[in-house]
Structures are given as structure tokens and as C-alpha cells.
Design a protein around this motif. Structure first.
Motif: not given
Ligand SMILES: *Cc1c(COP(=O)(O)O)cnc(C)c1O
Length: 350
Positions: A171-183
Motif C-alpha cells: 500500500i505504501l509503495d502504490n498509494f500517493n496519499g497518506i497511509v495511516f498505520v494505527d499501532e
């Protein structure tokens, strides 16, 4: 690496132009001794403790300690009134109401949808697979030119499992918006944090919280980690004094005694094993899902009825029986040994 990511392309125009509030304490440099600039009470407080001075708006002392523990530079840390504040800020900074959209992957944490609704932002749902993993092609296929954020929760709430990191990388490699990872539940796993990837991905935002493993839900403190540019935007949009001095002091005590949190986490994990085994022996329990968090998702006959029967015995669990892919399931937080025993004994009578 998402080569085409450009923060200015996804930032709302009003936020890009925003001239932030400058507080009294922002407007001078040098050492002060007499503070007559912020209309505070010079005499003290109406309580036994002194809270009469405004707190540090950027919480630098606390962030310095968090930085050492988490190995993230101070400039890449944002502190919020709960990590929910950081979720809200992502909407306010990047999503134009009535125009932009975000993607969530249900079943997942409910606040993404609520904050989207409050901010009048469309949510596109791409459900997890049967084994609670990402449908990567489905997610990337749902992206439109107005998709600003993809929310991923790992370990996931309410299912408890970790999301495969290779899928998050796709997802990070193929999306140009914010990738929000909730840890929020990262402290209960041995999985590496995505904070390690901040240097590789300028579109990554990671959140964690003091509410779960640290045992500080009441002080309302969460962290977001991202590029210096994104953190700068959060700082510009947030309320000037979003973290009280009471909260900063309590968190300071916690971060200087990491051993206490580690000890509590160990104890919770040991209790999790006990509870899992006990639950599996109950005739009505059909499945205890694998978990990396401090709760168990349990598929059980007559889940909704059992939920109500437990309440009658003053035992409160979370009814997830109507949630997509969690049918007939209860989400049970790991309690103390005594609390878990009381739950098991109650379930035996139902
Ligand atoms: C509990 C939780 C949070 C945040 O809680 P705060 O108390 O606002 O820090 C965030 N995400 C998930 C998935 C949670 O379960």
C-alpha cells in the motif's frame, strides 16, 4: 518508496494558507522572569497544586523522553489529546469536506468512520479478507484521485491480529496519499513498529497511545509519528495548548519508568494465555481468534444473549456480534486473574 508523493498536492488549500495562532509565549525569545503576557493568575491556583501557568504548547521535555524510547526524532513526534486527536487532524488537514474520500478496511476501529462523518468526508470501505488480512488489490482499486488517506490498524481492533507487513508495504509503495498505520496495541506484540519506516516513506503516519499498555487512558495522551513536514502541519492546526501540564507530568513519570509498563504487559500476556485456554474449554465457544493485543475476539453461541446475561452479572464485554466478519463474536479485554476467573465462572452458568 512512493516517489510521486508530494505533500503540497494533498494538503487542503485553507490549511496551506493558514496563519496559525501565536500564543503569548511564542512571541518573544530570551529568558523571562516576570510573566505578565498571558493573563494568568499570578497568585497560584484554586487547588493545592499549581496549574496557573500555561503548559508548553509543543511538550518538548516529554517528547525528548519519548524520542529516546521510540527512537524517533523530536521533530517527527506529535502529541495529541488521545491518539484520536491525530486521526481528526488528518481529516482536518488533508480532506476537503464533501469532496475528498478515505479508505477504511472493516472490521476495524470505529473512530475513523466517526471522525470522517464529523468532517463530512466520504468513507470507502474495502473489507478485510476472511482471515482478517488486507485485500490489497481491492484497496488500491478503490483509490480515486480524491482519496487522501488509507487507514490500517495493526494489531487490528476488534479482531486482534496483526496485519501482514508486506501488504502494508504494498500500500505504501502504490498509494500517493497518506497511509495511516494505527499501532494502539503495538506494545503487546514483538512485531517491529512502522516508525522504523518513516525515513523511507514521506506519506506514512503512525499512531500509538498511552491508553492501553501504559495504563494511562484517563490522562488522554497519544502520539503520532510522521515526516517533519506533516508534524509541522499537525502543530499548526492543533489547539495551542492541547496537552495539559497534568497530562505531561503523568506521562513524564511513566516514560521514566518503562520497566513498570513492561512488567504489566508481561502480566497481561500471561493472563491472556490463561483466559484463552479457559475459554476454549467452554462448550459454547466456537473459536478464539489469534490475537496480538490485550483482548480476545471470541466466537460464541448466542453471543448477543450472552452479552446481556453477562451484564446482568455486572460483567461488561464488547458485543461485536452484529459487526461484519465478526458475527456471533464478543470482544473480551484481558482483565486481572480475579476478573478473568469471574468471567469464566459466569460463562459456565450461561
Ligand atoms: C484505543 C484505541 C485508540 C486510541 O485511543 P486514545 O485513547 O484516543 O489514544 C486508537 N486506535 C485504536 C485501534 C484503539 O483501539
Amino acid at each position: 518508496m512512493s516517489a510521486e508523493f508530494n505533500l503540497n498536492n494533498i494538503l487542503r488549500e485553507n490549511i496551506a494558507k493558514l496563519k496559525p495562532y501565536t500564543s503569548a509565549r511564542d512571541e518573544y525569545s530570551g529568558e523571562g522572569e516576570v510573566f505578565l503576557d498571558a493573563n494568568e493568575n499570578p497568585l497560584g491556583s484554586a487547588t493545592q497544586h499549581h496549574h496557573n501557568r500555561y503548559p508548553d504548547p509543543l511538550q518538548i521535555d516529554l517528547k525528548t523522553e519519548i524520542s529516546k524510547i521510540k527512537n524517533v526524532p523530536v521533530e517527527q513526534i506529535f502529541l495529541g489529546n488521545g491518539s484520536d486527536e491525530a486521526i481528526d487532524l488528518v481529516f482536518r488537514a488533508f480532506c476537503n469536506p464533501g469532496k475528498d474520500n478515505v479508505i477504511t478496511v472493516p472490521p476495524t476501529y470505529g473512530m475513523y468512520q466517526v471522525l470522517a462523518d464529523i468532517n463530512d468526508v466520504e468513507v470507502k470501505q474495502v473489507s478485510l479478507t476472511e482471515d482478517y488480512q488486507l485485500d490489497v488489490d481491492g484497496i488500491l482499486g478503490a483509490v480515486t484521485e480524491n482519496t487522501k488517506v488509507i487507514f490500517i490498524c495493526t494489531p487490528n481492533n476488534p479482531t486482534g491480529n496483526s496485519i501482514k507487513s508486506e501488504d502494508i508495504f504494498k500500500i505504501l509503495d502504490n498509494f500517493n496519499g497518506i497511509v495511516f498505520v494505527d499501532e494502539a496495541y503495538i506494545d503487546f506484540t514483538s512485531a517491529p513498529s512502522f516508525t522504523n519506516e518513516l525515513k523511507n516513506y514521506p506519506n506514512l503516519v503512525v499512531i500509538q497511545t498511552f491508553s492501553k499498555a501504559w495504563g494511562l487512558a484517563a490522562i488522554r495522551l497519544g502520539m503520532a509519528y510522521a515526516s517533519e513536514e506533516i508534524i509541522g502541519i499537525f502543530n499548526k492546526v492543533k489547539f495551542p495548548y492541547n496537552i495539559s501540564d497534568v497530562t505531561q507530568e503523568a506521562a513524564m513519570e511513566a516514560v521514566k519508568n518503562v520497566a513498570k509498563t513492561e512488567k504489566m504487559v508481561k502480566e497481561v500476556l500471561a493472563q491472556r494465555d490463561v483466559l484463552e485456554n479457559e475459554l476454549k474449554q467452554l462448550a459454547d465457544v466456537e473459536k478464539v481468534y489469534p490475537t496480538d493485543a490485550n483482548f480476545l475476539l471470541v466466537k460464541i453461541k448466542e453471543a448477543h444473549q450472552k452479552y446481556n446475561d453477562l451484564i446482568a452479572q455486572k460483567i461488561i464485554v464488547r458485543d461485536r456480534s452484529k459487526v461484519l466478519l465478526c458475527e456471533d463474536s464478543l470482544r473480551i479485554t484481558i482483565g486481572t486473574a480475579e476478573e478473568n476467573t469471574r468471567l469464566i465462572n459466569a460463562l459456565k452458568t450461561l
